[in-house]
Design an enzyme around this catalytic site. Structure first.
Site, short mmCIF file in Angstrom:
data_model
loop_
_atom_site.label_atom_id
_atom_site.label_comp_id
_atom_site.label_asym_id
_atom_site.label_seq_id
_atom_site.Cartn_x
_atom_site.Cartn_y
_atom_site.Cartn_z
CG ASP A 62 -2.28 0.61 0.97
OD1 ASP A 62 -2.32 1.83 0.74
OD2 ASP A 62 -3.29 -0.10 1.00
CG ASP A 71 -4.58 3.14 17.87
OD1 ASP A 71 -4.37 3.36 19.08
OD2 ASP A 71 -5.50 3.68 17.23
CG ASP A 81 9.64 3.44 -0.32
OD1 ASP A 81 8.81 3.13 -1.19
OD2 ASP A 81 9.90 4.62 -0.02
CG ASP A 85 7.17 8.85 -4.37
OD1 ASP A 85 7.74 9.08 -5.45
OD2 ASP A 85 5.94 8.83 -4.22
CG HIS A 96 -5.45 3.41 1.45
ND1 HIS A 96 -5.06 2.15 1.07
CD2 HIS A 96 -6.78 3.45 1.30
CE1 HIS A 96 -6.12 1.46 0.69
NE2 HIS A 96 -7.18 2.22 0.82
CG ASN A 113 -3.66 -1.86 24.74
OD1 ASN A 113 -2.91 -0.89 24.75
ND2 ASN A 113 -3.21 -3.11 24.78
CG ASN A 191 -14.45 1.11 -3.52
OD1 ASN A 191 -14.81 0.03 -3.09
ND2 ASN A 191 -13.49 1.82 -2.96
CB SER A 254 -9.69 -0.32 1.00
OG SER A 254 -9.02 -0.01 -0.18
#
Length: 432
Positions: A62, A71, A81, A85, A96, A113, A191, A254
């Protein structure tokens, strides 16, 4: 090539400071966790008594995963990577990838938690594979999939569509490589309300559609041939480091994909001896249509049903064949992939040249047989036309009312994935 995330960006709502300034005590903690309706639907507290995903690595291919999000601390592996970029898979400028990771392996934060996002497999590990570089993503994510396999990921989450991932492509070969190495590959159907998109439409991939809080099909989800499972995907709260409040709400396949990946991790943790195909078999056999009525299985909207983690972990389900119930992709090591018909024809011609003159006699006999059989087929077709066609709306056995029932859905024949690609058509990934 068109690469689209299957998280509806138009539906994203930031949880900013305004949400935190309510008069209710512990609003920041309660408001976040309380909005995670899938955890209630899944009865997560009960599920976690059986499995929490320990020992399983889920690769999230992603936009990167922010390992510093409260979290997700301690849950995110170094990763890699591929986006060109930057050089850090933990940088997520989009949010995302972090969101998907939080739905899978989030552990919340604060006392007990009790605050923040809890993932469905909170003790699994996330391998971030950053492959989001805009239009260049379709050239980078296949390498990321291979990397994830080599790093020991047992589940790969693909929450995007790519029209360049058709059978015979580099991307399809990467998916086949993962399947050959015993990895469960899960992808979103899309979608735009159209048909199931690639890579979800590839053989052996668990194609996921979305349902809403009423457990009905979310109308923004793609559907049709190739759907395997459905899962929560409407108004889903997840972590988002790009928002001032650290969280966002969105709708899309997703999120549904992330939840199915988490269920696969739960199953792989409890049943480490099962192959990827057998894990998929367990996911399918434990799914249910609940109160949703279907006329044929697999259904065009729900596939084999809504994924149920508790049932997937506890039902008495035979292992089944190692390859599992879904169609198998061609080997990723074959150099002649996509040229089988051409090669077979060439081979046949070479063998024909070596045959004796008796081949001519056999050919004449064969032609005569074809003529006779053709006459019989013509008579049968004409007879059927005169009687009318009583087939179901989708073809196959048991179509239409009175056909395969929901009770037998889990044991119905399995679907074949699309094997064609039409590059000249309109862009199927355009958001509505």
């Amino acid at each position: 090539m068109g690469v689209k995330r299957v998280w509806s960006t138009a539906g994203v709502v930031a949880l900013t400071g305004a949400l935190l300034l309510t008069s209710a005590p512990l609003a920041s903690a309660d408001s976040i966790r309380d909005q995670q309706w899938p955890l209630r639907v899944f009865d997560a507290e009960r599920v976690w008594k059986t499995s929490q995903g320990e020992g399983v690595t889920v690769a999230v291919v992603d936009s990167g995963v922010d390992a510093s999000h409260p979290d997700l601390t301690g849950q995110v592996l170094p990763g890699k990577d591929f986006s060109r970029d930057s050089s850090d898979a933990h940088q997520d400028e989009d949010g995302h990838g972090t969101g998907m990771a939080s739905l899978i392996a989030g552990h919340g934060h604060g006392p007990n938690n009790a605050s923040g996002v809890m993932g469905l497999a909170p003790k699994s590990k996330i391998l971030p594979v950053k492959a989001d570089a805009g239009e260049d993503m379709d050239t980078t994510w296949p390498s990321g999939v291979r990397y994830a396999v080599d790093q020991g990921a047992k589940v790969i989450n693909l929450s995007f569509n790519d029209d360049g991932a058709y059978p015979g492509s580099k991307a399809a070969a990467a998916i086949a490589y993962a399947q050959e190495h015993d990895v469960v590959v899960v992808a979103g159907a899309g979608n735009d309300g159209g048909s199931v998109k690639y890579p979800a439409a590839l053989p052996g991939v668990v194609a996921v559609t979305a349902i809403d809080e009423s457990l009905k099909f979310w109308d923004g989800s793609n559907n049709g041939k190739g759907v395997i499972l459905a899962a929560p995907g409407a108004k889903i709260l997840s972590a988002d480091p790009t928002r001032s409040g650290g969280y966002a709400v969105a709708s899309g396949t997703s999120d549904a994909t992330a939840y199915v990946s988490a269920i696969a991790a739960l199953v792989r943790s409890k049943y480490p001896d099962l192959t990827a195909g057998q894990v998929i078999n367990r996911l399918i056999k434990s799914a249910s249509f609940l109160e949703n009525k279907v006329s044929e299985v697999p259904d065009r909207q729900y596939g084999y049903g809504i994924a149920r983690p508790g049932s997937a972990l506890t039902m008495d389900i035979p292992k089944g064949p190692k390859e599992g119930p879904l169609p198998q992709a061609p080997s990723s090591t074959s150099k002649n992939s996509g040229k089988a018909s051409e090669d077979n024809g060439s081979s046949t011609n070479n063998q024909a040249k070596k045959k004796s003159s008796s081949t001519g006699i056999l050919a004449i006999a064969g032609i005569a047989a074809v003529v006779v059989i053709g006459g019989i087929v013509f008579a049968v077709i004409r007879s059927r036309r005169n009687r009318g066609n009583g087939g179901g709306p989708y073809g196959g056995q048991g179509g239409g009312p009175g056909g395969t029932s929901a009770q037998t859905a889990n044991y119905a024949p399995y679907p074949a994935a699309p094997t064609s690609h039409n590059p000249g058509g309109p862009n199927p990934y355009q958001q509505p």
